[in-house]
Design a protein around this motif. Structure first.
Motif, short mmCIF file in Angstrom:
data_model
loop_
_atom_site.label_atom_id
_atom_site.label_comp_id
_atom_site.label_asym_id
_atom_site.label_seq_id
_atom_site.Cartn_x
_atom_site.Cartn_y
_atom_site.Cartn_z
N SER A 64 0.83 -1.20 0.00
CA SER A 64 0.00 0.00 0.00
C SER A 64 0.87 1.26 0.00
O SER A 64 0.49 2.27 -0.59
N HIS A 65 2.07 1.17 0.62
CA HIS A 65 2.97 2.34 0.57
C HIS A 65 3.41 2.61 -0.86
O HIS A 65 3.53 3.76 -1.28
N VAL A 66 3.67 1.54 -1.59
CA VAL A 66 4.10 1.68 -2.98
C VAL A 66 3.04 2.47 -3.75
O VAL A 66 3.34 3.45 -4.44
N ILE A 67 1.78 2.06 -3.60
CA ILE A 67 0.71 2.71 -4.36
C ILE A 67 0.47 4.14 -3.86
O ILE A 67 0.30 5.07 -4.64
N GLN A 68 0.53 4.30 -2.53
CA GLN A 68 0.29 5.63 -1.96
C GLN A 68 1.34 6.63 -2.48
O GLN A 68 1.01 7.77 -2.81
N ARG A 69 2.61 6.18 -2.54
CA ARG A 69 3.68 7.05 -3.03
C ARG A 69 3.41 7.44 -4.49
O ARG A 69 3.57 8.59 -4.89
N LEU A 70 2.95 6.47 -5.28
CA LEU A 70 2.68 6.76 -6.68
C LEU A 70 1.49 7.71 -6.83
O LEU A 70 1.48 8.58 -7.68
N PHE A 71 0.50 7.55 -5.94
CA PHE A 71 -0.65 8.49 -5.94
C PHE A 71 -0.14 9.92 -5.77
O PHE A 71 -0.56 10.82 -6.46
N SER A 72 0.79 10.11 -4.81
CA SER A 72 1.23 11.48 -4.57
C SER A 72 2.11 11.99 -5.72
O SER A 72 2.14 13.19 -5.99
N LEU A 73 2.81 11.08 -6.41
CA LEU A 73 3.61 11.52 -7.56
C LEU A 73 2.73 11.83 -8.77
O LEU A 73 3.12 12.56 -9.66
N ASN A 74 1.53 11.26 -8.78
CA ASN A 74 0.67 11.33 -9.97
C ASN A 74 -0.41 12.40 -9.83
O ASN A 74 -1.52 12.22 -10.29
N GLN A 75 -0.08 13.53 -9.18
CA GLN A 75 -1.11 14.54 -8.95
C GLN A 75 -1.58 15.20 -10.25
O GLN A 75 -2.75 15.45 -10.42
N ASP A 76 -0.62 15.47 -11.17
CA ASP A 76 -1.02 16.23 -12.37
C ASP A 76 -1.00 15.39 -13.63
O ASP A 76 -1.09 15.92 -14.74
N GLY A 77 -0.86 14.07 -13.49
CA GLY A 77 -0.75 13.23 -14.69
C GLY A 77 -2.08 13.05 -15.41
O GLY A 77 -3.14 13.37 -14.89
N LEU A 78 -1.98 12.54 -16.64
CA LEU A 78 -3.21 12.22 -17.39
C LEU A 78 -3.84 10.95 -16.86
O LEU A 78 -5.04 10.71 -16.99
#
Ligand code: ATR
Length: 382
Positions: A64-78
């Motif tokens: 879940s940390h892996v996905i959570q980190r990616l969520f925060s990196l993906n704020q402005d992505g398509l």
């Protein structure tokens, strides 16, 4: 008619352009494939190291940390958070596949265990995404479907005939479903509502996880024993939560718009009752809204005046659409501890998952699935 030279050139240029983009996509796909295989090779190494040190191979907290980190990196992505979540749960599932022997027997692997959410409407239900993600990350061969049902009796016969392993029951069938089950768990019988069916060797048994889900969500933030708890509302959710509060040793007060419904529930739960219109001050430690007030599209509505809130209160709302309801936002502003509606939803689902599979629910992953689905709904206005 023959196309003019000019038109032919335009068509050629468009085709070339398209082909150029497609070649680029093909190269990106090759790169992605290579990266995914590299990722899997590393996951395999990690699996071996863990096995060598006799450590647990499955680590849903890390996942879940892996996905959570990616969520925060993906704020402005398509890429939407929901799509990102789905891609990474599939990658995590693939990693698990090469790290460990599946826990299910080969024959169980052949046919999926089937589950459904049964209600009307169900098109907006978050349960399919939540449970499907949970099945996927733990490597359980399950299939979960939304089924819009009017005739609950027929639907229950259908579940049995089609050998469904279980079902979630939602509005408007939580009470009426009880007449068609082979057995009902003690707690569900006392609450007089079933939100979960488990198929135990052909016998359909009803449970209520709304109550325990709410208590788990609340208990993550506060204790209930000997606290003054005010529940707003007197419907099915209020009954389940009120019952849980009483079982945990809380002192319960029901506040409701209609006197008749409120008094009846208060009598059933051996609680105090105050009509909503007569609440001029609140003296409670925990306040729980179980009404639909504040739900989209009426997001500025609040079940009672914000002036009645006090910063020592823990305030919970079962509405999760929006997640930060007006009630929770006003409570947060003055420093109250808040519990949002997604928490209860996730915990009731986690309990269902455990009843069906006997596997510890990947709660953090289920939470991310719900947040990703809510995020998508916010963005698409769906
Ligand atoms: P559920 O079974 O999901 O809890 P329900 O049976 O429809 O839903 O119950 C909804 C509760 O919210 C009821 O107690 C209702 O109050 P009444 O008993 O007076 O009908 C309460 N409720 C719904 N809309 C409300 C509103 N706008 N203001 C105050 N209470 C409201």
């Amino acid at each position: 008619m023959k196309p003019s030279n000019h038109n032919t050139e335009k068509v050629d240029a468009t085709t070339r352009n398209l082909e150029k983009h497609r070649r680029e996509i093909d190269r990106i796909d090759e790169k992605l494939l290579e990266l995914m295989n590299r990722r899997l090779a590393i996951a395999k190494e990690i699996g071996k190291i863990k096995e060598h040190h006799k450590a647990a191979v499955i680590d849903t907290t890390r996942e879940s940390h892996v996905i959570q980190r990616l969520f925060s990196l993906n704020q402005d992505g398509l890429l939407t958070q929901k799509a990102l979540f789905q891609i990474f749960t599939a990658i995590i599932a693939a990693s698990r596949g090469i790290q460990q022997v599946p826990f299910q027997t080969p024959s169980a692997k052949l046919l999926p265990s089937i589950f459904a959410v049964i209600g009307n409407p169900v098109s907006h239900s978050l349960s399919p995404m939540m449970h499907t993600s949970a099945f996927e990350v733990v490597g359980y061969n399950g299939l979960y479907l939304p089924l819009e049902v009017d005739d609950i009796g027929l639907a229950v016969s259908g579940l049995k005939a089609l050998k469904f392993k279980g079902a979630s029951i939602t509005i408007p069938h939580k009470v009426s479903v009880m007449d068609f089950l082979d057995e009902t768990d003690d707690m569900a019988r006392k609450i007089k509502a079933v939100n979960t069916i488990v198929n135990r060797n052909g016998r359909l048994v009803g449970y209520n996880t709304d109550c325990s889900g709410a208590i788990r969500a609340l208990s993550a933030k506060t204790t209930i024993k000997d606290k003054d708890v005010t529940v707003i509302g007197a419907g099915g959710a209020a009954r389940a939560i009120g019952f849980g509060v009483k079982s945990e040793g809380g002192r319960l007060t029901i506040v409701n718009r209609s006197k008749e419904n409120g008094e009846k529930l208060a009598r059933d739960l051996d609680a105090a009752f105050i009509p909503l219109a007569e609440v001029h001050q609140l003296s409670c430690d925990i306040l729980i809204n179980t009404t639909s007030v504040g739900m989209t599209p009426h997001i500025d509505d609040i079940p009672l005046s914000k002036e009645l809130l006090d910063n020592h209160m823990v305030v919970m709302d079962i509405v999760y659409n929006p997640l930060n309801t007006r009630l929770l936002s006003e409570a947060g502003k003055i420093g109250c501890t808040t519990v949002d509606g997604a928490s209860m939803f996730i915990y009731q689902g986690a309990e269902q998952f455990e009843l069906w599979t006997n596997i510890k629910a990947p709660v953090a992953i289920m939470k991310l699935a719900v947040l990703a689905a809510l995020d998508e709904r916010d963005k698409t206005g769906g």
